[in-house]
Design a protein around this motif. Sequence first.
Motif, PDB file in Angstrom:
ATOM      1  N   ARG A  84      -7.899 -18.678   7.255  1.00 20.75           N
ATOM      2  CA  ARG A  84      -8.833 -19.080   8.323  1.00 20.75           C
ATOM      3  C   ARG A  84     -10.079 -18.188   8.310  1.00 20.75           C
ATOM      4  NH1 ARG A  84      -4.100 -20.273  11.067  1.00 20.75           N
ATOM      5  NH2 ARG A  84      -3.937 -18.235  12.064  1.00 20.75           N
ATOM      6  N   PHE A  85      -9.871 -16.895   8.139  1.00 19.17           N
ATOM      7  CA  PHE A  85     -11.012 -15.984   8.072  1.00 19.17           C
ATOM      8  C   PHE A  85     -11.886 -16.299   6.859  1.00 19.17           C
ATOM      9  CE2 PHE A  85     -12.815 -12.142   6.165  1.00 19.17           C
ATOM     10  CZ  PHE A  85     -13.766 -11.849   7.132  1.00 19.17           C
ATOM     11  N   LEU A  86     -11.263 -16.491   5.696  1.00 23.25           N
ATOM     12  CA  LEU A  86     -12.026 -16.736   4.470  1.00 23.25           C
ATOM     13  C   LEU A  86     -12.737 -18.078   4.493  1.00 23.25           C
ATOM     14  CD1 LEU A  86      -9.453 -15.240   1.977  1.00 23.25           C
ATOM     15  CD2 LEU A  86     -11.718 -14.299   2.526  1.00 23.25           C
ATOM     16  N   ASP A  87     -12.237 -19.035   5.275  1.00 21.88           N
ATOM     17  CA  ASP A  87     -12.954 -20.298   5.440  1.00 21.88           C
ATOM     18  C   ASP A  87     -14.283 -20.069   6.162  1.00 21.88           C
ATOM     19  OD1 ASP A  87     -10.992 -21.753   4.148  1.00 21.88           O
ATOM     20  OD2 ASP A  87     -10.027 -22.433   6.009  1.00 21.88           O
ATOM     21  N   LYS A  88     -14.317 -19.106   7.076  1.00 23.75           N
ATOM     22  CA  LYS A  88     -15.532 -18.786   7.828  1.00 23.75           C
ATOM     23  C   LYS A  88     -16.443 -17.836   7.069  1.00 23.75           C
ATOM     24  CE  LYS A  88     -13.076 -19.172  12.204  1.00 23.75           C
ATOM     25  NZ  LYS A  88     -12.453 -18.395  13.256  1.00 23.75           N
ATOM     26  N   VAL A  89     -15.834 -16.945   6.292  1.00 26.68           N
ATOM     27  CA  VAL A  89     -16.588 -15.928   5.544  1.00 26.68           C
ATOM     28  C   VAL A  89     -16.152 -16.005   4.086  1.00 26.68           C
ATOM     29  CG1 VAL A  89     -17.166 -13.475   5.396  1.00 26.68           C
ATOM     30  CG2 VAL A  89     -16.593 -14.465   7.612  1.00 26.68           C
ATOM     31  N   PRO A  90     -16.668 -16.990   3.350  1.00 30.87           N
ATOM     32  CA  PRO A  90     -16.240 -17.135   1.952  1.00 30.87           C
ATOM     33  C   PRO A  90     -16.787 -16.005   1.080  1.00 30.87           C
ATOM     34  CG  PRO A  90     -17.960 -18.723   2.478  1.00 30.87           C
ATOM     35  CD  PRO A  90     -17.626 -18.003   3.757  1.00 30.87           C
ATOM     36  N   VAL A  91     -15.971 -15.590   0.119  1.00 30.11           N
ATOM     37  CA  VAL A  91     -16.382 -14.567  -0.843  1.00 30.11           C
ATOM     38  C   VAL A  91     -16.037 -15.060  -2.244  1.00 30.11           C
ATOM     39  CG1 VAL A  91     -16.163 -12.644   0.785  1.00 30.11           C
ATOM     40  CG2 VAL A  91     -14.196 -13.300  -0.618  1.00 30.11           C
ATOM     41  N   ASN A  92     -16.703 -14.492  -3.233  1.00 27.83           N
ATOM     42  CA  ASN A  92     -16.526 -14.933  -4.617  1.00 27.83           C
ATOM     43  C   ASN A  92     -15.600 -14.046  -5.430  1.00 27.83           C
ATOM     44  OD1 ASN A  92     -18.315 -17.238  -4.568  1.00 27.83           O
ATOM     45  ND2 ASN A  92     -19.945 -15.749  -4.275  1.00 27.83           N
ATOM     46  N   TYR A  93     -15.210 -12.913  -4.897  1.00 28.34           N
ATOM     47  CA  TYR A  93     -14.323 -12.014  -5.641  1.00 28.34           C
ATOM     48  C   TYR A  93     -12.862 -12.355  -5.353  1.00 28.34           C
ATOM     49  CZ  TYR A  93     -14.950  -9.581  -1.151  1.00 28.34           C
ATOM     50  OH  TYR A  93     -15.057  -9.267   0.178  1.00 28.34           O
ATOM     51  N   PRO A  94     -11.953 -11.883  -6.212  1.00 27.85           N
ATOM     52  CA  PRO A  94     -10.535 -12.216  -6.034  1.00 27.85           C
ATOM     53  C   PRO A  94      -9.944 -11.659  -4.738  1.00 27.85           C
ATOM     54  CG  PRO A  94     -10.945 -11.409  -8.263  1.00 27.85           C
ATOM     55  CD  PRO A  94     -12.194 -11.157  -7.465  1.00 27.85           C
ATOM     56  N   ILE A  95      -9.170 -12.509  -4.076  1.00 31.01           N
ATOM     57  CA  ILE A  95      -8.400 -12.126  -2.893  1.00 31.01           C
ATOM     58  C   ILE A  95      -6.939 -12.100  -3.309  1.00 31.01           C
ATOM     59  CG2 ILE A  95      -7.696 -12.794  -0.557  1.00 31.01           C
ATOM     60  CD1 ILE A  95     -10.665 -12.053  -0.723  1.00 31.01           C
ATOM     61  N   LEU A  96      -6.274 -10.995  -3.013  1.00 27.34           N
ATOM     62  CA  LEU A  96      -4.862 -10.828  -3.329  1.00 27.34           C
ATOM     63  C   LEU A  96      -4.084 -10.686  -2.025  1.00 27.34           C
ATOM     64  CD1 LEU A  96      -5.316  -8.176  -6.159  1.00 27.34           C
ATOM     65  CD2 LEU A  96      -5.211 -10.650  -6.395  1.00 27.34           C
ATOM     66  N   TYR A  97      -2.787 -11.012  -2.082  1.00 27.94           N
ATOM     67  CA  TYR A  97      -1.969 -10.970  -0.868  1.00 27.94           C
ATOM     68  C   TYR A  97      -0.831  -9.966  -1.009  1.00 27.94           C
ATOM     69  CZ  TYR A  97      -4.575 -15.160   0.124  1.00 27.94           C
ATOM     70  OH  TYR A  97      -5.594 -16.042   0.336  1.00 27.94           O
ATOM     71  N   ASP A  98      -0.730  -9.100  -0.009  1.00 30.24           N
ATOM     72  CA  ASP A  98       0.314  -8.067   0.055  1.00 30.24           C
ATOM     73  C   ASP A  98       1.015  -8.174   1.412  1.00 30.24           C
ATOM     74  OD1 ASP A  98       1.815  -5.801  -0.636  1.00 30.24           O
ATOM     75  OD2 ASP A  98       0.279  -4.406   0.058  1.00 30.24           O
ATOM     76  N   PRO A  99       1.676  -9.326   1.690  1.00 26.84           N
ATOM     77  CA  PRO A  99       2.230  -9.566   3.031  1.00 26.84           C
ATOM     78  C   PRO A  99       3.364  -8.611   3.416  1.00 26.84           C
ATOM     79  CG  PRO A  99       2.995 -11.254   1.520  1.00 26.84           C
ATOM     80  CD  PRO A  99       1.966 -10.431   0.774  1.00 26.84           C
ATOM     81  N   GLU A 100       4.014  -8.030   2.434  1.00 31.69           N
ATOM     82  CA  GLU A 100       5.096  -7.096   2.729  1.00 31.69           C
ATOM     83  C   GLU A 100       4.641  -5.642   2.594  1.00 31.69           C
ATOM     84  OE1 GLU A 100       8.320  -8.385   0.273  1.00 31.69           O
ATOM     85  OE2 GLU A 100       8.361 -10.356   1.208  1.00 31.69           O
ATOM     86  N   SER A 101       3.346  -5.443   2.377  1.00 27.78           N
ATOM     87  CA  SER A 101       2.715  -4.114   2.309  1.00 27.78           C
ATOM     88  C   SER A 101       3.275  -3.216   1.209  1.00 27.78           C
ATOM     89  CB  SER A 101       2.805  -3.399   3.661  1.00 27.78           C
ATOM     90  OG  SER A 101       2.085  -4.124   4.631  1.00 27.78           O
ATOM     91  N   GLN A 102       3.769  -3.804   0.144  1.00 30.04           N
ATOM     92  CA  GLN A 102       4.298  -2.993  -0.952  1.00 30.04           C
ATOM     93  C   GLN A 102       3.194  -2.202  -1.649  1.00 30.04           C
ATOM     94  OE1 GLN A 102       6.318  -6.131  -3.077  1.00 30.04           O
ATOM     95  NE2 GLN A 102       8.297  -5.563  -2.191  1.00 30.04           N
ATOM     96  N   VAL A 103       2.089  -2.863  -1.962  1.00 33.68           N
ATOM     97  CA  VAL A 103       0.989  -2.165  -2.632  1.00 33.68           C
ATOM     98  C   VAL A 103       0.294  -1.235  -1.650  1.00 33.68           C
ATOM     99  CG1 VAL A 103      -1.203  -2.459  -3.861  1.00 33.68           C
ATOM    100  CG2 VAL A 103       0.723  -3.991  -4.337  1.00 33.68           C
ATOM    101  N   SER A 104       0.160  -1.680  -0.418  1.00 35.15           N
ATOM    102  CA  SER A 104      -0.434  -0.826   0.611  1.00 35.15           C
ATOM    103  C   SER A 104       0.351   0.473   0.741  1.00 35.15           C
ATOM    104  CB  SER A 104      -0.455  -1.548   1.957  1.00 35.15           C
ATOM    105  OG  SER A 104      -1.164  -2.759   1.838  1.00 35.15           O
ATOM    106  N   GLU A 105       1.662   0.381   0.640  1.00 33.17           N
ATOM    107  CA  GLU A 105       2.491   1.588   0.689  1.00 33.17           C
ATOM    108  C   GLU A 105       2.280   2.451  -0.544  1.00 33.17           C
ATOM    109  OE1 GLU A 105       6.573   0.608   1.562  1.00 33.17           O
ATOM    110  OE2 GLU A 105       5.992  -0.473   3.382  1.00 33.17           O
ATOM    111  N   GLN A 106       2.137   1.826  -1.725  1.00 37.82           N
ATOM    112  CA  GLN A 106       1.863   2.598  -2.943  1.00 37.82           C
ATOM    113  C   GLN A 106       0.595   3.439  -2.774  1.00 37.82           C
ATOM    114  OE1 GLN A 106       2.086  -0.775  -5.938  1.00 37.82           O
ATOM    115  NE2 GLN A 106       2.603   0.988  -7.220  1.00 37.82           N
TER     116      GLN A 106
END
Length: 162
Positions: free
Chosen positions: A97-119
């Motif tokens: 929903r946010f990206l529909d309002k504010v489109p960007v051209n760079y890759p968006i990745l998803y970390d829903p379980e915060s595994q990479v965020s924890e790394q």
Amino acid sequence: MMLQVFLSISLLAGAAGLQAKELNEPAPDFTLKSRSGENLRLEDFRGQVVMLNFWASWCGPCRQEMPLMDDIYEQYKDLGFTVLAVNVDENREEAHRFLDKVPVNYPILYDPESQVSEQYNVQAMPTTVMIDRNGNARFLHYGYKPGYEDDYEKQIRQLVRE
């Protein structure tokens, strides 16, 4: 492990008003699903300067920063630079929903379980890590305030020239 310890120490310093910190530690590798549906691995971007940005749809400074990052991406992408924006929302639909309002051209990745965020020991939104062509985390930013994009550009120019 050293990067996590450094990030923890830097977070404490960041809370005291430190805008950016220089470092030179290997950036932890990861693979995440992208908005386009493919898996992207940080290691696959070796040889490029990577702006790794952790963000959330509910984060006001993230909302302010993302279009500015898109401008930076467009300006420097032909010089071996990319942005990988890691969304930490548990519900991917909120990010969409946010990206529909504010489109960007760079890759968006998803970390829903915060595994990479924890790394990366992410404890503030947004958190941005500049990674050099050799895969080393070189600059660390916590939060966003107007003007930080000027620092991002200086760091990108430095890293692209190396």
